[in-house]
Write a protein that holds these residues in place. Structure first.
Motif, PDB file in Angstrom:
ATOM      1  N   SER A 176       0.840  -1.215   0.000  1.00 55.66           N
ATOM      2  CA  SER A 176       0.000   0.000   0.000  1.00 55.66           C
ATOM      3  C   SER A 176       0.869   1.257   0.000  1.00 55.66           C
ATOM      4  N   ALA A 177       1.940   1.230   0.795  1.00 56.00           N
ATOM      5  CA  ALA A 177       2.811   2.404   0.884  1.00 56.00           C
ATOM      6  C   ALA A 177       3.519   2.663  -0.440  1.00 56.00           C
ATOM      7  N   VAL A 178       3.955   1.603  -1.105  1.00 51.03           N
ATOM      8  CA  VAL A 178       4.609   1.782  -2.408  1.00 51.03           C
ATOM      9  C   VAL A 178       3.609   2.326  -3.424  1.00 51.03           C
ATOM     10  N   ALA A 179       2.392   1.809  -3.399  1.00 52.09           N
ATOM     11  CA  ALA A 179       1.358   2.300  -4.324  1.00 52.09           C
ATOM     12  C   ALA A 179       1.085   3.786  -4.101  1.00 52.09           C
ATOM     13  N   ALA A 180       1.186   4.215  -2.827  1.00 47.45           N
ATOM     14  CA  ALA A 180       0.929   5.620  -2.490  1.00 47.45           C
ATOM     15  C   ALA A 180       2.177   6.487  -2.648  1.00 47.45           C
ATOM     16  N   GLY A 181       3.318   5.849  -2.936  1.00 43.67           N
ATOM     17  CA  GLY A 181       4.573   6.606  -3.083  1.00 43.67           C
ATOM     18  C   GLY A 181       5.190   7.017  -1.774  1.00 43.67           C
ATOM     19  N   THR A 182       4.792   6.330  -0.675  1.00 43.51           N
ATOM     20  CA  THR A 182       5.295   6.713   0.650  1.00 43.51           C
ATOM     21  C   THR A 182       5.826   5.509   1.435  1.00 43.51           C
ATOM     22  N   PRO A 183       6.722   4.721   0.869  1.00 43.44           N
ATOM     23  CA  PRO A 183       7.273   3.587   1.643  1.00 43.44           C
ATOM     24  C   PRO A 183       8.244   4.092   2.699  1.00 43.44           C
ATOM     25  N   PRO A 184       8.647   3.205   3.628  1.00 49.25           N
ATOM     26  CA  PRO A 184       9.708   3.589   4.566  1.00 49.25           C
ATOM     27  C   PRO A 184      11.027   3.669   3.798  1.00 49.25           C
ATOM     28  N   VAL A 185      12.094   4.022   4.492  1.00 46.44           N
ATOM     29  CA  VAL A 185      13.396   4.092   3.821  1.00 46.44           C
ATOM     30  C   VAL A 185      13.924   2.675   3.566  1.00 46.44           C
ATOM     31  N   MET A 186      13.674   1.764   4.506  1.00 51.66           N
ATOM     32  CA  MET A 186      14.123   0.379   4.324  1.00 51.66           C
ATOM     33  C   MET A 186      13.155  -0.561   5.012  1.00 51.66           C
ATOM     34  N   ALA A 187      13.205  -1.853   4.633  1.00 52.27           N
ATOM     35  CA  ALA A 187      12.266  -2.811   5.213  1.00 52.27           C
ATOM     36  C   ALA A 187      12.749  -4.228   4.987  1.00 52.27           C
ATOM     37  N   GLN A 188      12.207  -5.142   5.819  1.00 51.34           N
ATOM     38  CA  GLN A 188      12.348  -6.558   5.529  1.00 51.34           C
ATOM     39  C   GLN A 188      11.426  -6.882   4.368  1.00 51.34           C
ATOM     40  N   MET A 189      11.809  -7.823   3.519  1.00 52.95           N
ATOM     41  CA  MET A 189      10.930  -8.202   2.414  1.00 52.95           C
ATOM     42  C   MET A 189      11.270  -9.588   1.891  1.00 52.95           C
ATOM     43  N   TYR A 190      10.222 -10.346   1.571  1.00 53.15           N
ATOM     44  CA  TYR A 190      10.404 -11.635   0.904  1.00 53.15           C
ATOM     45  C   TYR A 190      10.644 -11.396  -0.585  1.00 53.15           C
ATOM     46  N   GLU A 191      11.087 -12.460  -1.256  1.00 52.87           N
ATOM     47  CA  GLU A 191      11.470 -12.341  -2.659  1.00 52.87           C
ATOM     48  C   GLU A 191      10.304 -11.940  -3.555  1.00 52.87           C
ATOM     49  N   LYS A 200      14.277 -39.024  -1.334  1.00 50.03           N
ATOM     50  CA  LYS A 200      15.253 -38.488  -2.285  1.00 50.03           C
ATOM     51  C   LYS A 200      16.381 -37.687  -1.648  1.00 50.03           C
ATOM     52  N   ASN A 201      16.118 -36.999  -0.552  1.00 56.75           N
ATOM     53  CA  ASN A 201      17.155 -36.169   0.065  1.00 56.75           C
ATOM     54  C   ASN A 201      16.747 -35.773   1.482  1.00 56.75           C
ATOM     55  N   GLY A 202      17.670 -35.097   2.173  1.00 58.10           N
ATOM     56  CA  GLY A 202      17.400 -34.617   3.526  1.00 58.10           C
ATOM     57  C   GLY A 202      17.410 -33.102   3.602  1.00 58.10           C
ATOM     58  N   ASP A 203      17.120 -32.445   2.493  1.00 64.49           N
ATOM     59  CA  ASP A 203      17.179 -30.990   2.417  1.00 64.49           C
ATOM     60  C   ASP A 203      16.098 -30.317   3.269  1.00 64.49           C
ATOM     61  N   GLY A 204      16.311 -29.062   3.553  1.00 66.41           N
ATOM     62  CA  GLY A 204      15.316 -28.273   4.268  1.00 66.41           C
ATOM     63  C   GLY A 204      15.222 -26.884   3.668  1.00 66.41           C
ATOM     64  N   ILE A 205      14.040 -26.308   3.700  1.00 67.35           N
ATOM     65  CA  ILE A 205      13.855 -24.988   3.090  1.00 67.35           C
ATOM     66  C   ILE A 205      14.485 -23.903   3.966  1.00 67.35           C
ATOM     67  N   ILE A 206      15.128 -22.949   3.320  1.00 67.12           N
ATOM     68  CA  ILE A 206      15.654 -21.778   4.014  1.00 67.12           C
ATOM     69  C   ILE A 206      14.560 -20.714   4.016  1.00 67.12           C
ATOM     70  N   GLN A 207      14.244 -20.241   5.202  1.00 70.68           N
ATOM     71  CA  GLN A 207      13.181 -19.242   5.327  1.00 70.68           C
ATOM     72  C   GLN A 207      13.773 -17.885   5.715  1.00 70.68           C
ATOM     73  N   GLY A 208      12.911 -16.906   5.769  1.00 72.28           N
ATOM     74  CA  GLY A 208      13.332 -15.602   6.250  1.00 72.28           C
ATOM     75  C   GLY A 208      13.399 -14.557   5.161  1.00 72.28           C
ATOM     76  N   THR A 209      13.480 -13.322   5.604  1.00 77.15           N
ATOM     77  CA  THR A 209      13.414 -12.200   4.681  1.00 77.15           C
ATOM     78  C   THR A 209      14.788 -11.597   4.405  1.00 77.15           C
ATOM     79  N   ASN A 210      14.766 -10.623   3.516  1.00 83.04           N
ATOM     80  CA  ASN A 210      15.964  -9.878   3.148  1.00 83.04           C
ATOM     81  C   ASN A 210      15.734  -8.398   3.460  1.00 83.04           C
ATOM     82  N   ILE A 211      16.756  -7.597   3.271  1.00 84.55           N
ATOM     83  CA  ILE A 211      16.645  -6.158   3.516  1.00 84.55           C
ATOM     84  C   ILE A 211      16.673  -5.414   2.187  1.00 84.55           C
ATOM     85  N   GLY A 212      15.705  -4.532   1.999  1.00 81.50           N
ATOM     86  CA  GLY A 212      15.683  -3.693   0.816  1.00 81.50           C
ATOM     87  C   GLY A 212      15.633  -2.223   1.203  1.00 81.50           C
ATOM     88  N   VAL A 213      16.190  -1.381   0.351  1.00 85.04           N
ATOM     89  CA  VAL A 213      16.182   0.076   0.570  1.00 85.04           C
ATOM     90  C   VAL A 213      15.382   0.720  -0.559  1.00 85.04           C
TER      91      VAL A 213
END
Length: 409
Positions: free
Chosen positions: A71-86, A280-293
């Motif tokens: 919503s903030a991006v649509a309004a042109g008013t996002p924060p300076v940085m945030a956590q975000m999924y891909e 087939k394997n013993g893999d596990g999913i990596i979770q969590g967010t990244n940082i975007g500016v």
């Protein structure tokens, strides 16, 4: 007169100092268990950078954060940085809202970050691969187990099923177990782990068709349906019933470690282990967010300050502190190999399994509708667990919905 002049000088200095200070807002979803460490890191950064004020703003859970950012991006008013999924990041790139962070990071630092983390933060922008965001709160799935009940944690699906069966106890004979061998919480990543270990792949190579209803999907779902007989099934987190001794084992994010420790304290021993391996394997999913500016709606000074804070958060010292105090993974290879981390593992052996699973980690494919795709898979998983559909019925319906609604078939 002297006092008046001195007061003006002092007042002027304060005003000048305040005017020179750049404030950056960081929207996040770190709740009470992890927020104190994030605030401590922000405080350390501000102490070293008195010209920058970092304002952390908790925006609720990830779903809330996603909606507020969109919503903030649509309004042109996002924060300076945030956590975000891909998948959120892909939408922000489409809106030309983000600053590419790759050019601000030295090659030495990039080379020190596991390639899977670099890959998941790299996007094709105008025909070129660009490191747009930086990894932050990354976690691996591990097996939590009660050491008073489980001496040798299961290493395979068959062993997991047998151990869960052996530890399910109906003490009073009323037909309802008083102790469950396992715990199941119906969320997408839980199912995807088993699906991947069966050899499944969510989307085809060009991401035009969903493959969740493949034989591997049905195999994983039928296994979990069998495991459910010996499991406490609930939609809320399992650290509580695990701590109370109601559940002997469950699979969850390593980020849940502080909650498990608190819930189990003074009641029973506990430990973590690598995930039991599938066919087939013993893999596990990596979770969590990244940082975007964000470049949208921000000044150059704010963007520069936010990049400095982002670089601080992935510094060796900060990622070591973050990992030790939260249960998230260190995102620098040199930290994993450091004497400090090895000493920490010696004192906190429960952290070792997450490091093992990080090496066997996989991530979701980059698709802008992955959030909705995940929801469709979660719905199918829950319908099967509640007996409202067979594995084939639920997965066929999910695949059809994903194909028509989110892949544009």
């Amino acid at each position: 007169m002297f006092v008046a002049i001195l007061s003006l000088l002092v007042f002027g200095a304060v005003v000048t100092g305040a005017a020179d200070q750049v404030e950056i807002t960081f929207w996040h979803a770190m709740s009470s268990g992890h927020q104190p460490t994030l605030q401590a890191l922000a405080d350390e950064f501000m102490q070293a950078h008195p010209d920058i004020k970092v304002t952390l703003v908790y925006q609720g859970h990830y779903g809330d954060l996603s909606q507020k950012l969109l919503s903030a991006v649509a309004a042109g008013t996002p924060p300076v940085m945030a956590q975000m999924y891909e998948d959120w990041t892909m939408k922000f790139i489409e809106a030309d809202a983000l600053v590419p962070l790759g050019p601000s990071i030295s090659q030495d630092v990039i080379d020190d970050i596991p390639q899977s983390f670099i890959d998941s933060n790299t996007y094709v922008v105008n025909g070129e691969k660009v490191l747009m965001t930086l990894p932050f709160n990354k976690s691996a799935m591990v097996l939590f187990y009660n050491t008073d009940l489980v001496k040798n944690p299961p290493k395979t699906w068959d062993e997991l099923l047998q151990t869960a069966k052996d530890l399910t106890v109906d003490s009073d004979g009323d037909g309802t177990p008083d102790q469950y061998g396992f715990g199941i919480r119906p969320y997408t990543e839980f199912f995807i782990n088993f699906f991947h270990q069966a050899g499944g792949k969510i989307l085809n190579d060009d991401m035009t068709k969903c493959l969740i209803n493949s034989p591997e999907g049905i195999q994983a779902m039928e296994y979990l349906l069998n495991l459910k007989q010996y499991s406490l099934y609930q939609t809320s987190y399992l650290s509580g019933p695990f701590g109370n001794g109601k559940v002997a084992m469950y699979i969850g994010s390593s980020a849940g470690t502080p909650y498990v420790a608190k819930a189990s304290e003074g009641k029973h021993g506990w430990m973590t282990a690598a995930l039991p391996a599938g066919p087939k394997n013993g893999d596990g999913i990596i979770q969590g967010t990244n940082i975007g500016v964000f470049q949208l709606g921000t000044t150059q000074a704010q963007r520069d300050a936010a990049i400095e804070f982002a670089k601080f958060l992935i510094s060796k010292e900060a990622t070591l502190q973050w990992a030790e105090e939260t249960g998230y993974l260190p995102i620098r290879k040199s930290v994993v190999a450091s004497d400090e981390w090895k000493e920490f593992i010696t004192q906190h052996p429960e952290a070792e399994a997450s490091g093992q699973m990080a090496l066997a980690g996989f991530v979701y494919p980059h698709h802008p509708n992955m959030y909705n795709i995940r929801q469709s898979i979660a719905t199918a998983f829950e319908q099967v667990m509640l007996g409202k559909a067979t594995p084939k019925e639920a997965l066929d319906a999910a695949a059809q919905e994903i194909d028509t609604e989110y892949l544009g078939e």
